[in-house]
Design an enzyme around this catalytic site. Sequence first.
Site, PDB file in Angstrom:
ATOM      1  N   ARG A  53      82.153   6.810  12.004  1.00 29.59           N
ATOM      2  CA  ARG A  53      82.843   5.715  11.298  1.00 29.59           C
ATOM      3  C   ARG A  53      81.998   5.126  10.179  1.00 29.59           C
ATOM      4  NH1 ARG A  53      84.154   1.596  15.643  1.00 29.59           N
ATOM      5  NH2 ARG A  53      82.225   2.462  16.426  1.00 29.59           N
ATOM      6  N   ASN A  82      87.710   3.988  15.984  1.00 29.37           N
ATOM      7  CA  ASN A  82      87.819   4.884  17.126  1.00 29.37           C
ATOM      8  C   ASN A  82      89.095   4.575  17.882  1.00 29.37           C
ATOM      9  OD1 ASN A  82      85.336   6.126  16.708  1.00 29.37           O
ATOM     10  ND2 ASN A  82      84.231   4.805  18.119  1.00 29.37           N
TER      11      ASN A  82
END
Length: 94
Positions: free
Chosen positions: A19, A37
């Site tokens: 990320r 996520n």
Amino acid sequence: MTATWQIVVHGLVQGVGYRAACVDEARRIGLRGWVRNRRDGTVEAIAQGEADQLLALCEWMREGPPDAQVLSCDVDKAWVADSPIKGFEQRASI
């Protein structure tokens, strides 16, 4: 023409800095949106920008950062944003 795409990445993509690296890459490209996520082990991104920018992010997401092991990348080019998106951020997991 500005478009908004949903990109879902499958594989070993959580716990490997995916990320944070995605945020850096999207900002470098000049996109707006977010990445997070998901409970199923995937990473989801919503990205808004020009087609060439979005394609560049998709190419990057198919590889990801060095420790990621991407198995597949699903792209929904028909995703509709509720409103214009500002910046590119990492969101909390869902």
